[in-house]
Motif scaffolding. Structure first.
Motif, PDB file in Angstrom:
ATOM      1  N   SER A 156      -1.528 -11.321  -8.382  1.00  0.00           N
ATOM      2  CA  SER A 156      -1.109 -12.019  -7.163  1.00  0.00           C
ATOM      3  C   SER A 156      -1.614 -11.286  -5.930  1.00  0.00           C
ATOM      4  CB  SER A 156       0.419 -12.104  -7.122  1.00  0.00           C
ATOM      5  OG  SER A 156       0.847 -12.635  -5.896  1.00  0.00           O
ATOM      6  N   SER A 157      -1.953 -12.043  -4.903  1.00  0.00           N
ATOM      7  CA  SER A 157      -2.477 -11.427  -3.680  1.00  0.00           C
ATOM      8  C   SER A 157      -1.361 -10.855  -2.801  1.00  0.00           C
ATOM      9  CB  SER A 157      -3.284 -12.446  -2.885  1.00  0.00           C
ATOM     10  OG  SER A 157      -2.459 -13.525  -2.503  1.00  0.00           O
ATOM     11  N   VAL A 158      -0.128 -11.252  -3.025  1.00  0.00           N
ATOM     12  CA  VAL A 158       0.983 -10.799  -2.183  1.00  0.00           C
ATOM     13  C   VAL A 158       1.174  -9.279  -2.246  1.00  0.00           C
ATOM     14  CG1 VAL A 158       3.460 -11.006  -1.742  1.00  0.00           C
ATOM     15  CG2 VAL A 158       2.118 -13.043  -2.260  1.00  0.00           C
ATOM     16  N   PRO A 159       1.266  -8.667  -3.436  1.00  0.00           N
ATOM     17  CA  PRO A 159       1.417  -7.206  -3.451  1.00  0.00           C
ATOM     18  C   PRO A 159       0.204  -6.484  -2.866  1.00  0.00           C
ATOM     19  CG  PRO A 159       1.730  -8.102  -5.661  1.00  0.00           C
ATOM     20  CD  PRO A 159       1.361  -9.227  -4.777  1.00  0.00           C
ATOM     21  N   LEU A 160      -0.970  -7.074  -3.011  1.00  0.00           N
ATOM     22  CA  LEU A 160      -2.172  -6.446  -2.455  1.00  0.00           C
ATOM     23  C   LEU A 160      -2.123  -6.466  -0.932  1.00  0.00           C
ATOM     24  CD1 LEU A 160      -4.919  -7.904  -4.827  1.00  0.00           C
ATOM     25  CD2 LEU A 160      -3.558  -5.826  -5.084  1.00  0.00           C
ATOM     26  N   GLN A 161      -1.655  -7.563  -0.358  1.00  0.00           N
ATOM     27  CA  GLN A 161      -1.530  -7.648   1.097  1.00  0.00           C
ATOM     28  C   GLN A 161      -0.433  -6.712   1.601  1.00  0.00           C
ATOM     29  OE1 GLN A 161      -0.899 -11.839   1.489  1.00  0.00           O
ATOM     30  NE2 GLN A 161      -3.080 -12.300   1.624  1.00  0.00           N
ATOM     31  N   GLN A 162       0.617  -6.545   0.823  1.00  0.00           N
ATOM     32  CA  GLN A 162       1.677  -5.623   1.228  1.00  0.00           C
ATOM     33  C   GLN A 162       1.198  -4.180   1.172  1.00  0.00           C
ATOM     34  OE1 GLN A 162       4.805  -6.816  -1.449  1.00  0.00           O
ATOM     35  NE2 GLN A 162       5.592  -8.340  -0.026  1.00  0.00           N
ATOM     36  N   ALA A 163       0.255  -3.891   0.293  1.00  0.00           N
ATOM     37  CA  ALA A 163      -0.318  -2.546   0.239  1.00  0.00           C
ATOM     38  C   ALA A 163      -1.083  -2.229   1.513  1.00  0.00           C
ATOM     39  CB  ALA A 163      -1.228  -2.408  -0.983  1.00  0.00           C
ATOM     40  N   ILE A 164      -1.637  -3.255   2.153  1.00  0.00           N
ATOM     41  CA  ILE A 164      -2.351  -3.041   3.419  1.00  0.00           C
ATOM     42  C   ILE A 164      -1.378  -2.557   4.492  1.00  0.00           C
ATOM     43  CG2 ILE A 164      -3.593  -4.190   5.290  1.00  0.00           C
ATOM     44  CD1 ILE A 164      -4.756  -6.085   3.209  1.00  0.00           C
ATOM     45  N   THR A 165      -0.239  -3.196   4.597  1.00  0.00           N
ATOM     46  CA  THR A 165       0.727  -2.792   5.622  1.00  0.00           C
ATOM     47  C   THR A 165       1.310  -1.416   5.312  1.00  0.00           C
ATOM     48  OG1 THR A 165       2.526  -3.954   4.490  1.00  0.00           O
ATOM     49  CG2 THR A 165       1.339  -5.166   6.196  1.00  0.00           C
ATOM     50  N   ALA A 166       1.414  -1.077   4.042  1.00  0.00           N
ATOM     51  CA  ALA A 166       1.955   0.231   3.669  1.00  0.00           C
ATOM     52  C   ALA A 166       0.975   1.352   3.976  1.00  0.00           C
ATOM     53  CB  ALA A 166       2.308   0.253   2.183  1.00  0.00           C
ATOM     54  N   SER A 167      -0.318   1.031   4.022  1.00  0.00           N
ATOM     55  CA  SER A 167      -1.305   2.074   4.264  1.00  0.00           C
ATOM     56  C   SER A 167      -1.554   2.311   5.753  1.00  0.00           C
ATOM     57  CB  SER A 167      -2.629   1.721   3.589  1.00  0.00           C
ATOM     58  OG  SER A 167      -3.219   0.594   4.218  1.00  0.00           O
ATOM     59  N   ALA A 168      -0.879   1.570   6.607  1.00  0.00           N
ATOM     60  CA  ALA A 168      -1.063   1.740   8.058  1.00  0.00           C
ATOM     61  C   ALA A 168      -0.438   3.058   8.511  1.00  0.00           C
ATOM     62  CB  ALA A 168      -0.423   0.581   8.803  1.00  0.00           C
ATOM     63  N   PHE A 169      -1.072   3.689   9.475  1.00  0.00           N
ATOM     64  CA  PHE A 169      -0.511   4.933  10.009  1.00  0.00           C
ATOM     65  C   PHE A 169      -0.426   4.878  11.503  1.00  0.00           C
ATOM     66  CE2 PHE A 169      -4.979   5.593   9.008  1.00  0.00           C
ATOM     67  CZ  PHE A 169      -5.521   5.989  10.215  1.00  0.00           C
ATOM     68  N   VAL A 211      -5.928  -0.712  -4.045  1.00  0.00           N
ATOM     69  CA  VAL A 211      -6.106  -1.283  -2.710  1.00  0.00           C
ATOM     70  C   VAL A 211      -5.527  -0.345  -1.659  1.00  0.00           C
ATOM     71  CG1 VAL A 211      -5.357  -3.164  -1.191  1.00  0.00           C
ATOM     72  CG2 VAL A 211      -6.249  -3.670  -3.466  1.00  0.00           C
ATOM     73  N   TYR A 212      -4.351   0.187  -1.896  1.00  0.00           N
ATOM     74  CA  TYR A 212      -3.727   1.118  -0.951  1.00  0.00           C
ATOM     75  C   TYR A 212      -4.650   2.307  -0.674  1.00  0.00           C
ATOM     76  CZ  TYR A 212      -0.524   4.601   0.930  1.00  0.00           C
ATOM     77  OH  TYR A 212       0.058   5.563   1.718  1.00  0.00           O
ATOM     78  N   LEU A 261       2.746  -6.381 -15.019  1.00  0.00           N
ATOM     79  CA  LEU A 261       3.297  -5.416 -14.067  1.00  0.00           C
ATOM     80  C   LEU A 261       2.392  -4.191 -13.943  1.00  0.00           C
ATOM     81  CD1 LEU A 261       7.098  -5.549 -14.967  1.00  0.00           C
ATOM     82  CD2 LEU A 261       6.060  -6.223 -12.798  1.00  0.00           C
ATOM     83  N   GLU A 262       1.906  -3.688 -15.062  1.00  0.00           N
ATOM     84  CA  GLU A 262       1.012  -2.528 -15.027  1.00  0.00           C
ATOM     85  C   GLU A 262      -0.281  -2.858 -14.289  1.00  0.00           C
ATOM     86  OE1 GLU A 262       0.655  -1.610 -19.178  1.00  0.00           O
ATOM     87  OE2 GLU A 262       2.432  -0.320 -19.153  1.00  0.00           O
ATOM     88  N   GLN A 263      -0.821  -4.056 -14.531  1.00  0.00           N
ATOM     89  CA  GLN A 263      -2.026  -4.490 -13.830  1.00  0.00           C
ATOM     90  C   GLN A 263      -1.782  -4.573 -12.327  1.00  0.00           C
ATOM     91  OE1 GLN A 263      -3.180  -8.253 -15.592  1.00  0.00           O
ATOM     92  NE2 GLN A 263      -5.312  -7.620 -15.610  1.00  0.00           N
ATOM     93  N   THR A 264      -0.659  -5.165 -11.953  1.00  0.00           N
ATOM     94  CA  THR A 264      -0.329  -5.329 -10.546  1.00  0.00           C
ATOM     95  C   THR A 264      -0.158  -3.990  -9.856  1.00  0.00           C
ATOM     96  OG1 THR A 264       0.735  -7.449 -11.030  1.00  0.00           O
ATOM     97  CG2 THR A 264       1.285  -6.404  -8.936  1.00  0.00           C
ATOM     98  N   PHE A 265       0.564  -3.063 -10.502  1.00  0.00           N
ATOM     99  CA  PHE A 265       0.764  -1.740  -9.915  1.00  0.00           C
ATOM    100  C   PHE A 265      -0.560  -0.996  -9.768  1.00  0.00           C
ATOM    101  CE2 PHE A 265       5.252  -1.749 -11.921  1.00  0.00           C
ATOM    102  CZ  PHE A 265       5.737  -2.473 -10.849  1.00  0.00           C
ATOM    103  N   GLY A 266      -1.427  -1.107 -10.757  1.00  0.00           N
ATOM    104  CA  GLY A 266      -2.718  -0.440 -10.692  1.00  0.00           C
ATOM    105  C   GLY A 266      -3.597  -0.999  -9.580  1.00  0.00           C
TER     106      GLY A 266
END
Length: 87
Positions: free
Chosen positions: A74-87, A30-31, A20-25
């Motif tokens: 996992s690549s899923v949280p990384l891809q979700q970080a892309i959508t979260a960084s959209a403005f 990425v964000y 979990l810590e690795q994933t959050f980091g």
């Protein structure tokens, strides 16, 4: 109809805490990277970066030898970080 609130808590194992810590980091990295890239592109070149280009940039980040640890989660949280960084 009556609504009921249910509180739940989970207690991860030490291995799960590490993952979990690795994933959050990685997600935070990425964000911030993609947000900086999008911001610079907008202010310097007046172009907007869409999801498709940002996804390609994530692929480049994962292939970069400086960031091999991005492939450990996992690549899923990384891809979700892309959508979260959209403005």
């Amino acid at each position: 109809m009556k609504e009921i609130a249910v509180k739940q808590r989970f207690y991860p194992t030490p291995e799960q805490v590490t993952l979990l810590e690795q994933t959050f980091g990685c997600t935070r990295f990425v964000y911030n990277s993609i947000l900086r890239w999008r911001t610079d592109a907008y202010y310097n070149e007046q172009i907007k970066i869409n999801y498709s280009k940002a996804s390609s940039y994530l692929t480049e980040l994962k292939k970069n030898p400086e960031f091999p640890w991005l492939n450990d989660v996992s690549s899923v949280p990384l891809q979700q970080a892309i959508t979260a960084s959209a403005f």
